[in-house]
Design a protein around this motif. Structure first.
Motif, short mmCIF file in Angstrom:
data_model
loop_
_atom_site.label_atom_id
_atom_site.label_comp_id
_atom_site.label_asym_id
_atom_site.label_seq_id
_atom_site.Cartn_x
_atom_site.Cartn_y
_atom_site.Cartn_z
N ARG A 100 -4.09 2.41 4.28
CA ARG A 100 -4.88 1.85 5.38
C ARG A 100 -5.43 3.00 6.22
O ARG A 100 -4.70 3.93 6.56
CB ARG A 100 -4.03 0.93 6.24
N ILE A 101 -6.71 2.90 6.54
CA ILE A 101 -7.39 3.94 7.32
C ILE A 101 -7.36 3.55 8.80
O ILE A 101 -7.82 2.48 9.18
CB ILE A 101 -8.85 4.11 6.83
N VAL B 149 -6.07 11.96 -4.15
CA VAL B 149 -6.54 11.44 -2.85
C VAL B 149 -5.45 11.39 -1.78
O VAL B 149 -5.73 11.10 -0.62
CB VAL B 149 -7.18 10.03 -3.00
N ARG B 150 -4.21 11.68 -2.15
CA ARG B 150 -3.08 11.59 -1.21
C ARG B 150 -3.32 12.37 0.08
O ARG B 150 -2.94 11.93 1.16
CB ARG B 150 -1.81 12.12 -1.86
N GLY C 177 7.11 -4.15 11.87
CA GLY C 177 7.98 -3.15 12.48
C GLY C 177 7.16 -2.00 13.02
O GLY C 177 5.94 -1.94 12.84
N GLU C 178 7.83 -1.04 13.67
CA GLU C 178 7.13 0.09 14.28
C GLU C 178 6.42 0.96 13.24
O GLU C 178 5.37 1.52 13.48
CB GLU C 178 8.11 0.95 15.09
N SER C 179 7.03 1.09 12.04
CA SER C 179 6.44 1.96 11.02
C SER C 179 5.72 1.16 9.93
O SER C 179 5.45 1.67 8.86
CB SER C 179 7.53 2.83 10.40
N GLY C 180 5.40 -0.09 10.23
CA GLY C 180 4.70 -0.92 9.25
C GLY C 180 5.45 -2.21 8.98
O GLY C 180 6.42 -2.53 9.66
N SER C 181 4.99 -2.92 7.98
CA SER C 181 5.60 -4.21 7.66
C SER C 181 6.82 -4.04 6.77
O SER C 181 6.87 -3.15 5.93
CB SER C 181 4.59 -5.10 6.93
N ILE C 182 7.79 -4.90 6.99
CA ILE C 182 8.98 -4.97 6.14
C ILE C 182 8.87 -6.26 5.35
O ILE C 182 8.74 -7.35 5.94
CB ILE C 182 10.28 -4.96 6.97
N ILE D 163 -5.19 8.32 6.98
CA ILE D 163 -4.82 7.31 5.98
C ILE D 163 -3.30 7.19 5.97
O ILE D 163 -2.59 8.18 5.79
CB ILE D 163 -5.33 7.68 4.58
N ARG D 164 -2.81 5.98 6.19
CA ARG D 164 -1.37 5.70 6.08
C ARG D 164 -1.13 5.02 4.74
O ARG D 164 -1.63 3.92 4.50
CB ARG D 164 -0.88 4.80 7.23
#
Length: 193
Positions: free
Chosen positions: A145-146, A39-40, A177-182, A46-47
């Motif tokens: 996450r979609i 499914v990748r 953050g800009e590219s997601g959560s840390i 999808i992130r």
């Protein structure tokens, strides 16, 4: 670019976005990576979560004060260290919370040991005068996450058999953050063997 997971000894003052969770061990990570292979590349909308961010949330607290966080840290070991390690089985890869959901997650069947661990967490929060932001416990591990739900019409519902060892409980701080959560581990309490 994944999110970072690191230990920090000092808690700065202010408000902190906090949750309590269970990290995925290396064996579970390998099994998850195998499950995701088909499914990748399902959709560019999808992130996928970084491996270091995979966890099962016991309680999401949102923003709490430094004082409340210090109270929580003070009770953390006492609440969890007497509990025994156990294992759960993650039985399905699905869209969450329902078949139209924005999250791709692994879910588990009801488990008495996990339910008891959740109840222990609720009691810890009550002792710290903190409230759960999400009242219903629906254990899952978010894997993706979609961003555009209408663009991803695939039904995602696959049986899995992933064993997750519950060996410690972590108190995390989440920083957006800009590219997601840390996610930063503020405290980790091992369970008894």
């Amino acid at each position: 670019m994944g999110s970072l997971l690191k230990q920090v000894p000092v808690i700065p003052s202010g408000h902190h976005r906090i949750f309590i969770g269970i990290a995925c061990d290396q064996r579970a990570q390998r099994q998850i990576n195998e499950v995701l292979l088909p499914v990748r590349n399902l959709s560019p909308y999808i992130r996928w979560e970084a491996e270091t961010n995979r966890h099962l949330t016991l309680a999401f607290l949102g923003n709490i004060t430094t004082s409340s966080l210090e109270d929580l840290l003070g009770l953390f070991d006492k609440s969890y260290s007497h509990l025994e390690q156990f294992q759960i089985s993650l039985t399905r890869l699905v869209r969450f919370p329902d078949e139209q959901g924005r999250i791709i997650a692994l879910i588990t069947e009801p488990d008495p040991a996990l339910a008891f661990l959740y109840q222990t967490t609720v009691e810890l929060l009550q002792s710290s005068s903190l409230d759960l932001l999400r009242k219903e416990f629906r254990p899952h591990i978010t894997l993706g996450r979609i961003s555009r739900v209408k663009q991803v019409t695939d039904i995602i519902d696959y049986p899995t058999a992933i064993d997750l060892g519950i060996r410690s409980i972590r108190l995390y701080q989440s920083t957006l953050g800009e590219s997601g959560s840390i996610y930063t581990v503020l405290k980790e309490t091992p369970l008894g063997s």
